[in-house]
Design a protein around this motif. Structure first.
Motif, PDB file in Angstrom:
ATOM      1  N   MET A 259      42.071  33.781  60.326  1.00 21.63           N
ATOM      2  CA  MET A 259      43.198  34.510  60.272  1.00 21.63           C
ATOM      3  C   MET A 259      43.766  35.094  59.336  1.00 21.63           C
ATOM      4  N   ALA A 260      43.754  34.292  58.202  1.00 26.72           N
ATOM      5  CA  ALA A 260      44.218  35.049  56.928  1.00 26.72           C
ATOM      6  C   ALA A 260      43.302  35.942  56.212  1.00 26.72           C
ATOM      7  N   ALA A 261      41.931  35.777  56.404  1.00 28.90           N
ATOM      8  CA  ALA A 261      41.102  36.785  55.797  1.00 28.90           C
ATOM      9  C   ALA A 261      41.380  38.121  56.682  1.00 28.90           C
ATOM     10  N   ALA A 262      41.352  37.928  57.896  1.00 25.16           N
ATOM     11  CA  ALA A 262      41.337  39.195  58.627  1.00 25.16           C
ATOM     12  C   ALA A 262      42.831  39.871  58.446  1.00 25.16           C
ATOM     13  N   THR A 263      43.816  39.080  58.212  1.00 19.42           N
ATOM     14  CA  THR A 263      45.197  39.743  57.882  1.00 19.42           C
ATOM     15  C   THR A 263      45.242  40.343  56.749  1.00 19.42           C
ATOM     16  N   MET A 264      44.450  39.850  55.550  1.00 18.93           N
ATOM     17  CA  MET A 264      44.476  40.480  54.404  1.00 18.93           C
ATOM     18  C   MET A 264      43.777  41.717  54.354  1.00 18.93           C
ATOM     19  N   LEU A 265      42.525  41.755  54.972  1.00 21.88           N
ATOM     20  CA  LEU A 265      41.672  42.756  54.908  1.00 21.88           C
ATOM     21  C   LEU A 265      42.488  43.903  55.947  1.00 21.88           C
ATOM     22  N   ARG A 266      43.249  43.582  56.758  1.00 20.06           N
ATOM     23  CA  ARG A 266      43.877  44.732  57.341  1.00 20.06           C
ATOM     24  C   ARG A 266      45.225  45.416  56.542  1.00 20.06           C
ATOM     25  N   LEU A 267      45.486  44.240  55.647  1.00 17.09           N
ATOM     26  CA  LEU A 267      46.886  44.869  54.904  1.00 17.09           C
ATOM     27  C   LEU A 267      46.204  45.657  53.634  1.00 17.09           C
TER      28      LEU A 267
ATOM     29  N   ARG B 157      37.118  49.586  52.703  1.00 16.78           N
ATOM     30  CA  ARG B 157      35.999  50.211  52.769  1.00 16.78           C
ATOM     31  C   ARG B 157      36.079  51.198  51.398  1.00 16.78           C
ATOM     32  N   ASP B 158      34.642  51.479  51.038  1.00 19.95           N
ATOM     33  CA  ASP B 158      34.367  52.230  50.089  1.00 19.95           C
ATOM     34  C   ASP B 158      35.067  51.716  48.553  1.00 19.95           C
ATOM     35  N   LYS B 159      35.469  50.591  48.509  1.00 20.72           N
ATOM     36  CA  LYS B 159      36.070  49.681  47.348  1.00 20.72           C
ATOM     37  C   LYS B 159      35.186  48.835  46.629  1.00 20.72           C
ATOM     38  N   VAL B 160      35.332  48.614  45.557  1.00 20.77           N
ATOM     39  CA  VAL B 160      34.816  47.399  44.668  1.00 20.77           C
ATOM     40  C   VAL B 160      35.728  46.279  45.167  1.00 20.77           C
ATOM     41  N   VAL B 161      35.050  45.268  45.526  1.00 17.85           N
ATOM     42  CA  VAL B 161      35.881  44.049  46.008  1.00 17.85           C
ATOM     43  C   VAL B 161      35.502  42.793  44.883  1.00 17.85           C
ATOM     44  N   LEU B 162      36.778  42.007  44.390  1.00 13.44           N
ATOM     45  CA  LEU B 162      36.316  40.958  43.647  1.00 13.44           C
ATOM     46  C   LEU B 162      37.062  39.640  44.317  1.00 13.44           C
ATOM     47  N   LEU B 163      36.295  38.570  44.481  1.00 13.85           N
ATOM     48  CA  LEU B 163      36.939  37.285  44.789  1.00 13.85           C
ATOM     49  C   LEU B 163      36.743  36.326  43.953  1.00 13.85           C
TER      50      LEU B 163
ATOM     51  N   ALA C 235      34.355  41.784  54.232  1.00 10.16           N
ATOM     52  CA  ALA C 235      34.301  42.902  53.449  1.00 10.16           C
ATOM     53  C   ALA C 235      33.100  43.900  53.519  1.00 10.16           C
ATOM     54  N   ILE C 236      32.180  43.113  53.252  1.00 10.26           N
ATOM     55  CA  ILE C 236      30.680  43.892  53.383  1.00 10.26           C
ATOM     56  C   ILE C 236      30.463  44.475  54.638  1.00 10.26           C
ATOM     57  N   SER C 237      30.866  43.833  56.004  1.00  5.63           N
ATOM     58  CA  SER C 237      30.756  44.577  57.117  1.00  5.63           C
ATOM     59  C   SER C 237      31.754  45.783  57.533  1.00  5.63           C
ATOM     60  N   GLN C 238      32.902  45.846  56.602  1.00  7.33           N
ATOM     61  CA  GLN C 238      33.934  46.777  56.854  1.00  7.33           C
ATOM     62  C   GLN C 238      33.480  47.960  55.825  1.00  7.33           C
ATOM     63  N   GLY C 239      32.615  47.757  55.160  1.00  7.17           N
ATOM     64  CA  GLY C 239      32.031  48.944  54.480  1.00  7.17           C
ATOM     65  C   GLY C 239      32.222  49.195  52.880  1.00  7.17           C
ATOM     66  N   ALA C 240      32.825  47.575  52.306  1.00 12.71           N
ATOM     67  CA  ALA C 240      32.860  47.783  50.754  1.00 12.71           C
ATOM     68  C   ALA C 240      31.913  48.255  49.990  1.00 12.71           C
ATOM     69  N   LYS C 241      32.120  48.800  49.109  1.00 14.00           N
ATOM     70  CA  LYS C 241      31.205  49.386  48.260  1.00 14.00           C
ATOM     71  C   LYS C 241      30.301  48.341  47.434  1.00 14.00           C
ATOM     72  N   ARG C 242      31.009  47.186  47.288  1.00 18.74           N
ATOM     73  CA  ARG C 242      30.255  46.344  46.195  1.00 18.74           C
ATOM     74  C   ARG C 242      31.152  44.974  46.480  1.00 18.74           C
ATOM     75  N   VAL C 243      30.946  43.673  46.614  1.00 20.00           N
ATOM     76  CA  VAL C 243      31.573  42.594  46.415  1.00 20.00           C
ATOM     77  C   VAL C 243      31.111  41.593  45.631  1.00 20.00           C
TER      78      VAL C 243
ATOM     79  N   ARG D 163      23.825  30.764  48.061  1.00 17.61           N
ATOM     80  CA  ARG D 163      24.475  31.065  49.269  1.00 17.61           C
ATOM     81  C   ARG D 163      25.431  32.404  49.059  1.00 17.61           C
ATOM     82  N   LEU D 164      25.794  32.625  48.113  1.00 13.39           N
ATOM     83  CA  LEU D 164      26.623  34.145  47.752  1.00 13.39           C
ATOM     84  C   LEU D 164      25.734  35.060  47.872  1.00 13.39           C
ATOM     85  N   HIS D 165      24.494  34.803  47.051  1.00  9.85           N
ATOM     86  CA  HIS D 165      23.403  36.102  47.009  1.00  9.85           C
ATOM     87  C   HIS D 165      23.033  36.136  48.494  1.00  9.85           C
ATOM     88  N   ARG D 166      22.735  35.334  49.371  1.00  9.66           N
ATOM     89  CA  ARG D 166      22.354  35.540  50.707  1.00  9.66           C
ATOM     90  C   ARG D 166      23.377  36.219  51.720  1.00  9.66           C
ATOM     91  N   MET D 167      24.492  36.207  51.152  1.00 10.48           N
ATOM     92  CA  MET D 167      25.791  36.669  51.955  1.00 10.48           C
ATOM     93  C   MET D 167      25.808  38.359  51.254  1.00 10.48           C
TER      94      MET D 167
END
Length: 246
Positions: free
Chosen positions: A56-64, A68-74, A89-97, A109-113
């Motif tokens: 729920m926290a992840a979904a809420t943050m990605l809504r706020l 899409r088309d952005k570079v994301v850093l976690l 983020a990948i499924s929602q169209g992030a350019k790069r994560v 595991r991160l590579h596989r995702m």
């Protein structure tokens, strides 16, 4: 569900998430009727058991902060919430994560995702990634968070949602990114107004498309071993099976 008011009698015998009720460690939990979220039949128990706070926290943050088309850093990329953020983020169209990790056994595991792994020991790579990021979701706080925030460009967003290091983020002069503090409880009134069923109607498909990594299940009597697993770098997410207490 074993007992419900007449208006929800159709849910008796079905699986529900008893949200915001008291007694997490109880085998029977009371919760407000409007916070009992029915679990779809296709969702496995081990996915449903972890469907609340982190998803729920992840979904809420990605809504706020749409990615899409952005570079994301976690940061804290091996954590459960960060894993959801990265997958979705990948499924929602992030350019790069990109994901900052501590334990080396998280790297594959991160590579596989589809997340580009960056070690916490590689400060040069962290600074480079920070300068490229449009949105950063930080679970760590402390020195790593400060490095990321200070290197991010103007008109970018830094979202602080955790303090796994136990240290605050010190915001110095010259920071150009916009700093946001996120805490899930601040958004409960909005979610309650929409109805928890409506909130989860968005989350169940996300979990079906990109489920979390498999947990390790412990009988409730082995809670000490479960805590040890949780503290182990790179360990599987532990779940306590309270049915063994019945």
């Amino acid at each position: 569900m074993v007992e419900a008011p007449d208006s929800l009698s159709h849910m008796v015998g079905r699986r529900v998430l008893p949200l915001r009720g008291e007694g997490t460690w109880q085998t029977l939990v009371d919760c407000p009727a409007h916070h009992a979220v029915e679990v779809p039949e296709a969702v496995p128990d081990l996915v449903a058991a972890r469907a609340y706070i982190n998803p729920m926290a992840a979904a809420t943050m990605l809504r706020l902060w749409p990615v899409r088309d952005k570079v994301v850093l976690l940061s804290g990329a091996g954590s459960s919430c960060s894993e959801h953020l990265g997958r979705w983020a990948i499924s929602q169209g992030a350019k790069r994560v990109m994901g900052i990790y501590r334990s080396e056994n998280r790297k594959d595991r991160l590579h596989r995702m589809g997340i580009e792994p960056i070690s916490t020991a590689n400060i040069s790579a962290i600074l480079t990634a920070s300068a490229q990021a449009d949105v950063a979701f930080d679970a760590l706080g402390g020195d790593i968070a400060r490095c990321v925030l200070e290197r991010m460009r103007g008109e970018t967003d830094f979202v602080a949602y955790g303090l796994l290091t136990g240290k605050p983020v010190n915001i110095g002069a010259g920071v150009r990114a916009t700093y946001h503090r996120f805490h899930m409880r601040d958004h409960f009134p909005v979610l309650a107004g929409r109805g928890m069923q409506a909130a989860f109607a968005e989350i169940w498909p996300l979990l079906a498309e990109a489920p979390p990594s498999p947990p390790r299940v412990f009988p409730a009597q082995e809670w000490r071993q479960a805590l040890a697993e949780a503290e182990k770098p790179g360990g599987q997410k532990p779940i306590l099976d309270l049915s063994s207490l019945a």
